[in-house]
Structures are given as C-alpha cells and as structure tokens.
Design an enzyme around this catalytic site. Structure first.
Site, PDB file in Angstrom:
ATOM      1  N   HIS A  11      78.944   4.700   5.549  1.00 26.72           N
ATOM      2  CA  HIS A  11      78.533   3.943   6.739  1.00 26.72           C
ATOM      3  C   HIS A  11      77.827   4.854   7.738  1.00 26.72           C
ATOM      4  CE1 HIS A  11      79.521   1.611  10.550  1.00 26.72           C
ATOM      5  NE2 HIS A  11      78.772   0.792   9.841  1.00 26.72           N
ATOM      6  N   GLU A  38      74.569   3.216   4.231  1.00 27.69           N
ATOM      7  CA  GLU A  38      74.107   2.166   5.144  1.00 27.69           C
ATOM      8  C   GLU A  38      73.538   2.837   6.379  1.00 27.69           C
ATOM      9  OE1 GLU A  38      74.924  -0.648   8.672  1.00 27.69           O
ATOM     10  OE2 GLU A  38      75.533   1.427   8.340  1.00 27.69           O
ATOM     11  N   ASP A  40      71.185   1.964  10.215  1.00 23.47           N
ATOM     12  CA  ASP A  40      70.697   0.944  11.153  1.00 23.47           C
ATOM     13  C   ASP A  40      69.263   1.275  11.561  1.00 23.47           C
ATOM     14  OD1 ASP A  40      73.365  -0.423  11.581  1.00 23.47           O
ATOM     15  OD2 ASP A  40      73.856   1.614  12.211  1.00 23.47           O
ATOM     16  N   HIS A  53      71.809   3.174  16.061  1.00 23.08           N
ATOM     17  CA  HIS A  53      72.704   2.025  16.118  1.00 23.08           C
ATOM     18  C   HIS A  53      72.719   1.292  17.464  1.00 23.08           C
ATOM     19  CE1 HIS A  53      76.523  -0.152  16.671  1.00 23.08           C
ATOM     20  NE2 HIS A  53      76.404  -0.444  15.392  1.00 23.08           N
ATOM     21  N   GLU A 113      70.201  -1.906   7.544  1.00 22.16           N
ATOM     22  CA  GLU A 113      70.586  -2.987   8.446  1.00 22.16           C
ATOM     23  C   GLU A 113      69.582  -3.042   9.597  1.00 22.16           C
ATOM     24  OE1 GLU A 113      74.475  -2.827  10.403  1.00 22.16           O
ATOM     25  OE2 GLU A 113      73.709  -4.331  11.796  1.00 22.16           O
TER      26      GLU A 113
HETATM   27  O1  G3P Z   1      76.197  -3.244   8.029  1.00 21.78           O
HETATM   28  C1  G3P Z   1      77.569  -3.112   8.166  1.00 21.78           C
HETATM   29  C2  G3P Z   1      77.970  -2.609   9.534  1.00 21.78           C
HETATM   30  O2  G3P Z   1      77.229  -1.447   9.806  1.00 21.78           O
HETATM   31  C3  G3P Z   1      77.756  -3.620  10.623  1.00 21.78           C
HETATM   32  O3  G3P Z   1      78.195  -3.223  11.870  1.00 21.78           O
HETATM   33  O4  G3P Z   1      77.851  -2.345  14.139  1.00 21.78           O
HETATM   34  O5  G3P Z   1      78.464  -0.803  12.318  1.00 21.78           O
HETATM   35  O6  G3P Z   1      76.185  -1.786  12.420  1.00 21.78           O
HETATM   36  P1  G3P Z   1      77.652  -1.983  12.715  1.00 21.78           P
HETATM   37 MG    MG Z   2      75.275  -1.021  10.632  1.00 17.89          MG
END
Ligand code: G3P
Ligand code: MG
Length: 248
Positions: A11, A38, A40, A53, A113
């Site tokens: 993440h 993952e 952002d 993020h 994302e």
């Molecule tokens: O994409 C999964 C997760 O990253 C969603 O929440 O706020 O961590 O981007 P966040």
């Molecule tokens: Mg995310």
C-alpha cells in the site's frame, strides 16, 4: 478473464517502512517481496500526474496548503522524506512516469488509484491515461481504481480494456452493484477494517474479485481471507504476508 493478482499488494509502496508514495517506498515493497504495489495519482496545477495521497501538502512534505495549487516545479522543490525518518531526507514527490519506470525495472504490477484534487476528476484520469498509454502495455499487471465515479467513467471511455476496480468507502453506497456493472469493474475494493461478511458474500455473488484496504493486522488478514477476500493492501508486507493465504 479475471485479473491475476497476488494476495498481497504493497500500500502506497510499503508505507510502514518508507515514506508513502515515493520511489523509495516502491523499491522497499519490491525488496520485501511484494509483486504489486498500490499508488495514488493526482495532478499538479499544471497537469503533471504525480504520486501523492493527501489534498494538502502538510502531512507528508515540508510544504503547506493544497497540492492542487502548486505547479510541478514548486512540488519538485519540496522534500517528501524527512517527515517519515531522517534517513529519507531529501527525497521528492515522484511523477507517475518516474514511478512507472521503477515498477517496470522491478517487474511489478500496479494498482493506480486515481485520487483527483477536487474538481479535477476528468482531467486527472485523462492525464494519467495519456502518460500510461505511452509507457505501459501490460494489461495483466495494471488495475485502475478510484473513489471518484467520474474518474472511473473517464477511464472506461479512454481505456476500456484496462482492468478497473470500484473502490467502496467505509460506508458502501447502496447502488454499488449497478455502478460496478455500469463501469464494468473487474474488482471491488473494500475497506477491510469495517467490511461485514454480508458485504463480502454479496460481492462474491457478483463473481468479482475482492480486494481489501488497508490491512496491517494479521488476525484481521486471516479473517478476511477466510471470508473470501482475494487480495489485501498492506502498509506492512512483513506482517501481512502471502504465506497467510497458503496456511489452512
Ligand atoms: O486503494 C486502496 C486504498 O489506498 C484506498 O484508500 O485513502 O489509502 O488511498 P487510501
Ligand atoms: Mg490509495
């Protein structure tokens, strides 16, 4: 064809071990054995897709105020590592292009994302897909997701054959099934910290893969696996591991 996913996705890279959403975090996730990460994606004021993020700069950089108000050159002047630990001082917010370079070098898959700054839902998806269309060609190692339905719709219109994941918030919207059908989403990405077994059963009934964020607790990881979740996003790939999915 379902997307071939690992059980563990790093993440924001490996956010427990390196400053989130940086090249160092991607490298750390790869070093720790993650096969996918993952990240952002949002746009600088002058429309460069970057990996970041928050809507504001304060938590993860030495800058202040809204990300959306800064041009690429201003963002580049910021420092995005020492908030996490002194040893990371000096590192920068990466562009999408730089992140993809590392992902390709390290032979990783990626969940991008789309995290648009308010009002830039369409542009963020467009700019991201423009960059990607020039440097990415492995359909089987990319998942595009967003909480923004507008960004998802733009992705569908621009790159229909790339896999899409519908992100559900802590309180899933009532019409998620219709939306998943409309967006032709291959996966549903849920908040695993609050998800009920009933929600997971309902998603399984739609025959979509289920991904759960953000799971750093091994006990919760085991429960979600037993309930049928296919993959977990974790900040801590040392604690939440692929082995948990092999154990019975
Ligand atoms: O994409 C999964 C997760 O990253 C969603 O929440 O706020 O961590 O981007 P966040
Ligand atoms: Mg995310």
């Amino acid at each position: 064809m379902p997307l071939k996913l690992p059980n563990i996705i790093g993440h924001r890279g490996a956010a427990a071990y390196a400053p989130e959403n940086t090249l160092e975090s991607i490298q750390t996730a790869a070093d720790m054995g993650c096969k996918w990460v993952e990240l952002d994606v949002k746009l600088s004021k002058d429309s460069v897709p970057m990996i970041f993020h928050d809507d504001d700069l304060d938590r993860t950089t030495n800058g202040h105020g809204p990300f959306a108000e800064k041009k690429f050159e201003d963002l580049r002047d910021l420092e995005a590592g020492s908030w996490f630990a002194d040893g990371f001082a000096g590192i920068k917010i990466p562009t999408l292009e730089e992140a993809i370079e590392v992902i390709l070098q390290r032979d990783l898959g990626v969940n991008l994302e789309i995290k648009p700054c308010p009002g830039r839902e369409v542009e963020t998806a467009e700019a991201m897909l423009d960059v990607l269309s020039q440097i990415w060609d492995d359909r089987d190692r990319l998942l595009i997701s967003s909480f923004s339905h507008v960004s998802m719709e733009t992705s569908m219109d621009m790159a229909n054959d790339w896999y899409r994941g519908l992100l559900l918030d802590t309180e899933p919207m009532e019409n998620w099934k219709e939306l998943a059908d409309y967006l032709n989403a291959s996966t549903i990405n849920i908040d695993g910290r609050t998800a009920t077994r009933e929600l997971i059963d309902d998603i399984m009934d739609t025959e979509r893969q289920i991904l759960a964020y953000t799971i750093n607790d091994p006990q919760l990881a085991r429960t979600l696996r037993q309930w049928g979740v296919d993959a977990l996003f974790t900040d801590d790939p040392d604690t939440v591991t692929e082995d948990m999915f092999k154990a019975h």
